[in-house]
Structures are given as structure tokens and as C-alpha cells.
Write an enzyme that holds these catalytic residues in place. Structure first.
Site, PDB file in Angstrom:
ATOM      1  N   ALA A  24       0.812  -1.229   0.000  1.00 35.61           N
ATOM      2  CA  ALA A  24       0.000   0.000   0.000  1.00 35.61           C
ATOM      3  C   ALA A  24       0.844   1.278   0.000  1.00 35.61           C
ATOM      4  O   ALA A  24       0.474   2.286   0.592  1.00 35.61           O
ATOM      5  CB  ALA A  24      -0.980  -0.002   1.169  1.00 35.61           C
ATOM      6  N   HIS A  52       4.685   4.787  -4.517  1.00 36.13           N
ATOM      7  CA  HIS A  52       6.118   4.975  -4.714  1.00 36.13           C
ATOM      8  C   HIS A  52       6.406   6.239  -5.530  1.00 36.13           C
ATOM      9  O   HIS A  52       5.551   6.732  -6.261  1.00 36.13           O
ATOM     10  CB  HIS A  52       6.693   3.778  -5.484  1.00 36.13           C
ATOM     11  CG  HIS A  52       6.578   2.480  -4.739  1.00 36.13           C
ATOM     12  ND1 HIS A  52       7.264   2.226  -3.583  1.00 36.13           N
ATOM     13  CD2 HIS A  52       5.860   1.352  -5.000  1.00 36.13           C
ATOM     14  CE1 HIS A  52       6.981   1.009  -3.154  1.00 36.13           C
ATOM     15  NE2 HIS A  52       6.119   0.453  -3.988  1.00 36.13           N
ATOM     16  N   ARG A  83       2.643 -11.300  -6.536  1.00 39.52           N
ATOM     17  CA  ARG A  83       3.035 -10.334  -7.572  1.00 39.52           C
ATOM     18  C   ARG A  83       3.042 -11.043  -8.922  1.00 39.52           C
ATOM     19  O   ARG A  83       3.577 -12.150  -9.027  1.00 39.52           O
ATOM     20  CB  ARG A  83       4.438  -9.805  -7.316  1.00 39.52           C
ATOM     21  CG  ARG A  83       4.673  -9.158  -5.967  1.00 39.52           C
ATOM     22  CD  ARG A  83       6.154  -8.877  -5.831  1.00 39.52           C
ATOM     23  NE  ARG A  83       6.548  -8.387  -4.517  1.00 39.52           N
ATOM     24  CZ  ARG A  83       6.856  -9.166  -3.491  1.00 39.52           C
ATOM     25  NH1 ARG A  83       6.775 -10.489  -3.579  1.00 39.52           N
ATOM     26  NH2 ARG A  83       7.252  -8.634  -2.344  1.00 39.52           N
ATOM     27  N   CYS A 122     -17.547  -8.963  15.596  1.00 33.54           N
ATOM     28  CA  CYS A 122     -18.534  -8.362  14.678  1.00 33.54           C
ATOM     29  C   CYS A 122     -18.936  -9.297  13.541  1.00 33.54           C
ATOM     30  O   CYS A 122     -19.955  -9.058  12.881  1.00 33.54           O
ATOM     31  CB  CYS A 122     -18.019  -7.046  14.111  1.00 33.54           C
ATOM     32  SG  CYS A 122     -16.586  -7.220  13.029  1.00 33.54           S
TER      33      CYS A 122
HETATM   34  C1  LIG Z   1       3.432  -8.458  -1.763  1.00 31.57           C
HETATM   35  C2  LIG Z   1       3.141  -7.318  -2.682  1.00 31.57           C
HETATM   36  C3  LIG Z   1       3.509  -6.015  -2.334  1.00 31.57           C
HETATM   37  C4  LIG Z   1       3.256  -4.956  -3.218  1.00 31.57           C
HETATM   38  N1  LIG Z   1       3.470  -3.666  -2.809  1.00 31.57           N
HETATM   39  C5  LIG Z   1       3.136  -2.633  -3.623  1.00 31.57           C
HETATM   40  C6  LIG Z   1       3.249  -1.281  -3.187  1.00 31.57           C
HETATM   41  O1  LIG Z   1       3.577  -1.016  -2.035  1.00 31.57           O
HETATM   42  N2  LIG Z   1       2.983  -0.295  -4.070  1.00 31.57           N
HETATM   43  C7  LIG Z   1       2.596  -0.552  -5.347  1.00 31.57           C
HETATM   44  O2  LIG Z   1       2.409   0.388  -6.100  1.00 31.57           O
HETATM   45  N3  LIG Z   1       2.405  -1.819  -5.774  1.00 31.57           N
HETATM   46  C8  LIG Z   1       2.654  -2.856  -4.942  1.00 31.57           C
HETATM   47  N4  LIG Z   1       2.473  -4.149  -5.345  1.00 31.57           N
HETATM   48  C9  LIG Z   1       2.050  -4.395  -6.720  1.00 31.57           C
HETATM   49  C10 LIG Z   1       0.590  -4.141  -6.926  1.00 31.57           C
HETATM   50  O3  LIG Z   1      -0.184  -4.695  -5.888  1.00 31.57           O
HETATM   51  C11 LIG Z   1       0.189  -4.759  -8.265  1.00 31.57           C
HETATM   52  O4  LIG Z   1       1.108  -4.401  -9.259  1.00 31.57           O
HETATM   53  C12 LIG Z   1      -1.175  -4.241  -8.683  1.00 31.57           C
HETATM   54  O5  LIG Z   1      -2.099  -4.444  -7.651  1.00 31.57           O
HETATM   55  C13 LIG Z   1      -1.615  -4.941  -9.946  1.00 31.57           C
HETATM   56  O6  LIG Z   1      -2.922  -4.495 -10.212  1.00 31.57           O
HETATM   57  P1  LIG Z   1      -3.729  -5.201 -11.355  1.00 31.57           P
HETATM   58  O7  LIG Z   1      -5.022  -4.515 -11.466  1.00 31.57           O
HETATM   59  O8  LIG Z   1      -2.851  -5.285 -12.551  1.00 31.57           O
HETATM   60  O9  LIG Z   1      -3.872  -6.705 -10.848  1.00 31.57           O
HETATM   61  P2  LIG Z   1      -4.929  -7.429  -9.884  1.00 31.57           P
HETATM   62  O10 LIG Z   1      -5.238  -6.623  -8.696  1.00 31.57           O
HETATM   63  O11 LIG Z   1      -4.352  -8.783  -9.619  1.00 31.57           O
HETATM   64  O12 LIG Z   1      -6.242  -7.556 -10.750  1.00 31.57           O
HETATM   65  C14 LIG Z   1      -6.325  -8.414 -11.843  1.00 31.57           C
HETATM   66  C15 LIG Z   1      -7.753  -8.860 -11.949  1.00 31.57           C
HETATM   67  O13 LIG Z   1      -7.900  -9.631 -13.138  1.00 31.57           O
HETATM   68  C16 LIG Z   1      -8.910 -10.581 -12.885  1.00 31.57           C
HETATM   69  N5  LIG Z   1      -8.823 -11.683 -13.852  1.00 31.57           N
HETATM   70  C17 LIG Z   1      -7.768 -12.488 -14.088  1.00 31.57           C
HETATM   71  N6  LIG Z   1      -8.073 -13.416 -15.030  1.00 31.57           N
HETATM   72  C18 LIG Z   1      -9.362 -13.184 -15.376  1.00 31.57           C
HETATM   73  C19 LIG Z   1     -10.251 -13.812 -16.298  1.00 31.57           C
HETATM   74  N7  LIG Z   1      -9.889 -14.853 -17.046  1.00 31.57           N
HETATM   75  N8  LIG Z   1     -11.504 -13.329 -16.397  1.00 31.57           N
HETATM   76  C20 LIG Z   1     -11.907 -12.263 -15.640  1.00 31.57           C
HETATM   77  N9  LIG Z   1     -11.105 -11.639 -14.758  1.00 31.57           N
HETATM   78  C21 LIG Z   1      -9.838 -12.086 -14.637  1.00 31.57           C
HETATM   79  C22 LIG Z   1      -8.624 -11.034 -11.471  1.00 31.57           C
HETATM   80  O14 LIG Z   1      -9.762 -11.633 -10.874  1.00 31.57           O
HETATM   81  C23 LIG Z   1      -8.211  -9.743 -10.792  1.00 31.57           C
HETATM   82  O15 LIG Z   1      -9.297  -9.151 -10.126  1.00 31.57           O
HETATM   83  C24 LIG Z   1       2.679  -5.225  -4.483  1.00 31.57           C
HETATM   84  C25 LIG Z   1       2.275  -6.514  -4.797  1.00 31.57           C
HETATM   85  C26 LIG Z   1       2.458  -7.547  -3.897  1.00 31.57           C
HETATM   86  C27 LIG Z   1       1.912  -8.891  -4.207  1.00 31.57           C
END
Ligand SMILES: Cc1cc2nc3c(=O)[nH]c(=O)nc-3n(C[C@H](O)[C@H](O)[C@H](O)COP(=O)(O)OP(=O)(O)OC[C@H]3O[C@@H](n4cnc5c(N)ncnc54)[C@H](O)[C@@H]3O)c2cc1C
Length: 478
Positions: A47, A50, A312, A444
Site C-alpha cells: 500500500a 512509490h 506479484r 462483529c
Molecule cells: C506483496 C506485494 C507487495 C506490493 N506492494 C506494492 C506497493 O507497495 N505499491 C505498489 O504500487 N504496488 C505494490 N504491489 C504491486 C501491486 O499490488 C500490483 O502491481 C497491482 O495491484 C496490480 O494491479 P492489477 O489490477 O494489474 O492486478 P490485480 O489486482 O491482480 O487484478 C487483476 C484482476 O484480473 C482478474 N482476472 C484475471 N483473469 C481473469 C479472467 N480470465 N476473467 C476475468 N477476470 C480475470 C482477477 O480476478 C483480478 O481481479 C505489491 C504486490 C504484492 C503482491
């Protein structure tokens, strides 16, 4: 069903793109396999917003993170998202680490993060009295910030929805059909959608989506990160984000306050051979403690109220890519949105909109775009007078359901009843924090189940923890 744009994935990235596209006269549909908006990685991370000081200079990732960071002051205010610029420090504990500082500062400079400052050991100890007293000096990065990651995604989605974006949840994309070198249809578990544009924001599964159109020239591996959350009353706290000197594999294990005042400690970085293992392991937790103790020797893991992990989406070969194809009109493929995706999501929205315009989409701004969104009232943040007024307006603000986090029934009802409202226990928890506190829902939880059942017109046995079938109540015992 017919739409102009299908966005696959309702995580931070998909929802930020949706909000940006909702500024234009386009029909946009977001599809997600989960029961709720919020994504996968987007709800289990550090969270941190950066600055990009340590990104690889010259990459698209560094460009997007650097562009995104300054956007958050306005965005958080407009969309009512808890956000604080608390800053980060990077203390060098060993001589070897100390000697790396100029290189890190120079990298920050190449990434256009010019406001990084050197600090002496004494200055750092004044800023963070719980720091390892052996600290030799370090860097201060004032614009590293913290946010409520759940509310960020909800706010982007709710605002997109208010501006006309349609969300299809519990809907998995199973195929994409193409015709004459262009996307034509998205096949989902809920039916087929005809679309001119398909944006793959499926993160961990983006390689599987890309394979549906023959564009999977990479693989995604889950890199797990485990965390501890410590009680708000833990005696050893930090005021800033305390970061270790980063390595090639990971930014390392940190300690920082969350936006709600808990201490966050972690994460690990472990490559897995599956995409679903979100367990926490004793080895992982031990490694967090060992590493973080070098920075903050007094960190008290006995004050942990919960542990969690996130995955990730680690691209192989590495690197953040946003690809369009001459031989596949209308398809935009995002991959490698790995460790900074929460931050860069809002810049990615603008980037993708621009890419669409450049590749020929008609992007006519709407006459009436609603920029602002008001979140659920946060009762515990109000002063006494404001609380009295809220209770007068709605007596359910006087009924505390979650004692640990002071969450009222009025807030829970609002989060269920508003557009894209909560439909599960975890969805309520992420929206208003009922169950996020010291007792983790022990007190809760049953009450929230009753409220959900009543509001959704279902039995308590039918209330899910999160996705369909994750029931909380098995039946009556007496
Ligand atoms: C441990 C950890 C620490 C991190 N710390 C940070 C931080 O401090 N700051 C920062 O900026 N980033 C951080 N990140 C990175 C950040 O969380 C991710 O890069 C970001 O959340 C990615 O967002 P997204 O929307 O691409 O992916 P997601 O949040 O994974 O969303 C992808 C979505 O696609 C959907 N999906 C997948 N396949 C299908 C399908 N076939 N049909 C329909 N839906 C589908 C999934 O259900 C999901 O809801 C961190 C990540 C991790 C794991």
C-alpha cells in the site's frame, strides 16, 4: 451484448483505465472473475505510493511511476481516498550499505526523483528513534506515501460506474474471438460480449488471456509476498516507511505504518510454481522478522493481529509492457505490472487512453463527467459534534458493530447499498474495516453476516466470505 471496450480485470489497473475511459463517449465494460471489484494483487500489497526512485531508469515502469506519484494529492481529494505523504527513509546499517547510497541517489536522479536527501545517522535516529542505533546514515525520500489500497480501487470503480462504466463480476473470460485481424468477441462465463477494443489487465493471468489471441510470448509467475500486521498499540512503531537497501530481486522487507495506524512488516519475495498459493509459512514469517530486526531491532511480532500474503505477477522475461499489434486491431496487452502497479495504475489509465487515441479510437470527451466521489462516512474520524449530527441524521450511526475499528451499522449499510456495493464479508471488511481490527471479526463477524443476509434477502447460510461457495455458516447446531 455489445460494448466499445472490454477491460479484463477489476484490480487497480483495470479500474483506473475504466475511470479514465469514462471521461469519453465510449461504452466501457469491466469483466472480473471475482465476486467483488478490487483485484487480486491490488488487495494484498504494501500500500505504498512509490516515487520510482529505485526503478530501472528509462523504462516504461519508471516513467509511469514517476508520472503517477504527483497525481495522488488531487485524486485522493477528489475521490475521498485516505492517503498520506509520510515519506520513507533508507537507512544504511553496514559500511557496505553506506557505500551504496550515492549509487541509489544517482539512480533516483535518473528516474527524475530529485528530492531525495542524504541524512546522517543522528538525523535518522531523531526521525525514527526505534531505528537500529548502528545506523551510519541514509536517504530520505519525502514523497513516498501510503494509501488505503482497497478504497483506492473502490473509488476508481465507483466513479467509473457513476460515469457510465458497466461492471460484470463473477464473470470469467474464457476466450477471445478475432476476425480479419481485429478483436471481435469476448467469451465469458456470463455470455459473449461483442467489442471493438479488449484491454487485458488480468495481471497474474494476463499470459493466459494473451494466449487466447496468440500473443503469449511471455509467462507470468507468482512471486509471493508475506506480511505481518501489528496491533495499533504495539510499543515499537515507526512514523515513516523504513526501507532496506534494495536488491535486484526485491525492494526488500520494510516496516511502515498503514494508513489506519497499524504497523505493516514484510514482504517476502518467493517465486511459486502455481498462481493460487496465498498461504503464509513459518519460514517466510521467520525471514521477515530476521530481516526487519536489522532495521528496527525492537519490532514486536508478538503484537501481530494477522498475517497475509499477496502474489506479484512476475513476468518472464521481466519488464512492464503495454503492447498493441499491427496484426490484431483493438487488442491492448498489459503485462509485467508487478511491484509498483498500485502506484502506477492511475498513470496507466491516462497512458492507455492515449494509446487508444494514437491507434485510431475516437475519443470524444463527455460533456458531463463527474470527477468527484464521496466515500462511505468514516464515523470514527469525526469529532464529537459531527458524530452527534450523524447519529441525529441516521440513528444507525449510533450503533457500533465492529468495536475494534469503531464501525457503525450505518456505514455497513451504506457500503452494501451503494453502487458496486459489498456482497460478501470480505467486501464489507475492505470497504469499512469491520473485522480488520485486533479481534479480526471474532466479535462483529456474526453481526455482519446477519446484516448482509437481511440486506441481500438471503439466508445466513448463503452469505459468502468472498467468492461464491465460501460460506461462513454451515447450519444450526441447536
Ligand atoms: C506483496 C506485494 C507487495 C506490493 N506492494 C506494492 C506497493 O507497495 N505499491 C505498489 O504500487 N504496488 C505494490 N504491489 C504491486 C501491486 O499490488 C500490483 O502491481 C497491482 O495491484 C496490480 O494491479 P492489477 O489490477 O494489474 O492486478 P490485480 O489486482 O491482480 O487484478 C487483476 C484482476 O484480473 C482478474 N482476472 C484475471 N483473469 C481473469 C479472467 N480470465 N476473467 C476475468 N477476470 C480475470 C482477477 O480476478 C483480478 O481481479 C505489491 C504486490 C504484492 C503482491
Amino acid at each position: 451484448m455489445k460494448t466499445d471496450v472490454v477491460i479484463i480485470g477489476a484490480g487497480a489497473v483495470g479500474c483506473a483505465i475504466a475511470r479514465e475511459l469514462s471521461r469519453y463517449k465510449l461504452d466501457v465494460t469491466v469483466v472480473d472473475k471475482n465476486e467483488d471489484i478490487g483485484g487480486d494483487a491490488s488487495k494484498s500489497n504494501s500500500a505504498i505510493i512509490h516515487t520510482g526512485y529505485d526503478a530501472s531508469p528509462g523504462t516504461l515502469e519508471s516513467q509511469l511511476v514517476a508520472a503517477a506519484n504527483p497525481m495522488y494529492d488531487k485524486l485522493a481529494e477528489e475521490l475521498d481516498v485516505p492517503f498520506k505523504r509520510i515519506g520513507a527513509i533508507l537507512p544504511a546499517i553496514t559500511q557496505e550499505q553506506f557505500e551504496k547510497l550515492p549509487e541509489i541517489k544517482h539512480k533516483a536522479f535518473l528516474n527524475r526523483v530529485y528530492d531525495v536527501e542524504y541524512k546522517t545517522g543522528e538525523e535518522l535516529l531523531k526521525m525514527e528513534p526505534n531505528l537500529n542505533p548502528e545506523v551510519k546514515g541514509g536517504l530520505y525520500i519525502p514523497r513516498e506515501s501510503i494509501i488505503d489500497p482497497f478504497i483506492l480501487v473502490q473509488a476508481l470503480a465507483e466513479n467509473a460506474n457513476e460515469n457510465g462504466v458497466n461492471f460484470l463480476l463473477n464473470t470469467k473470460v474464457t476466450d477471445i474471438r478475432t476476425e480479419n485481424g481485429a478483436v471481435k468477441e469476448v467469451v465469458t462465463t456470463g455470455g459473449t460480449i461483442t467489442a471493438d477494443y479488449v484491454i487485458n489487465a488480468a495481471a497474474l493471468y494476463c499470459d493466459e488471456i494473451a494466449a487466447m489471441v496468440g500473443k503469449a510470448d511471455y509467462k507470468v509467475v507468482a512471486r509471493r509476498g508475506q506480511f505481518y500486521i501489528l496491533d495499533k498499540n504495539t510499543d515499537c512503531q515507526v512514523k515513516q516507511i523504513v526501507l532496506p537497501i534494495p536488491t535486484k530481486v526485491t525492494k526488500g522487507k520494510l516496516m511502515c505504518p498503514t494508513i489506519h495506524g497499524n504497523m505493516l512488516v514484510g514482504p517476502t519475495a518467493e517465486d511459486l510454481d502455481n498462481k493460487t498459493d496465498k498461504s503464509v509459512t513459518s519460514d517466510g514469517l521467520v525471514s521477515i522478522l530476521e530481516d526487519v530486526k536489522r532495521l528496527i531491532p525492537g519490532v514486536n511480532i508478538r503484537d501481530s493481529i494477522t498475517q497475509y500474503s499477496g502474489l506479484r505477477p512476475n513476468r518472464n522475461p521481466e519488464g512492464l509492457h503495454v503492447d498493441v499489434y499491427d496484426d490484431l486491431k483493438g487488442y491492448i496487452n498489459l503485462s509485467g505490472v508487478r511491484s509498483t502497479g498500485l502506484t502506477l495504475s492511475v498513470a496507466m489509465g491516462v497512458y492507455v487512453a492515449d494509446l487508444m487515441r494514437e491507434t485510431g479510437a475516437v475519443m470524444e470527451p463527455k460533456e458531463h463527467f463527474t470527477e468527484r466521489r464521496k466515500g462511505v462516512l468514516r464515523f470514527h474520524e469525526l469529532d464529537r459534534e459531527e458524530q452527534d449530527e450523524a447519529v441525529k441524521r441516521n440513528p444507525l450511526y449510533g450503533k457500533i458493530v465492529c468495536r475494534c475499528e469503531t464501525v457503525t451499522e450505518g456505514e455497513i449499510l451504506d457500503c452494501i447499498r451503494r453502487p458496486l456495493g459489498a456482497r460478501s464479508m470480505d467486501a464489507v471488511k475492505r470497504r469499512v474495516r469491520a473485522g480488520m481490527g485486533r479481534c479480526q471479526g471474532g466479535f462483529c463477524g456474526p453481526k455482519v453476516i446477519e446484516i448482509l443476509a437481511r440486506e441481500l434477502g438471503i439466508t445466513v447460510e448463503e452469505v459468502n466470505k468472498n467468492n461464491e461457495g465460501s460460506y461462513m455458516v454451515a447450519g444450526k447446531t441447536r
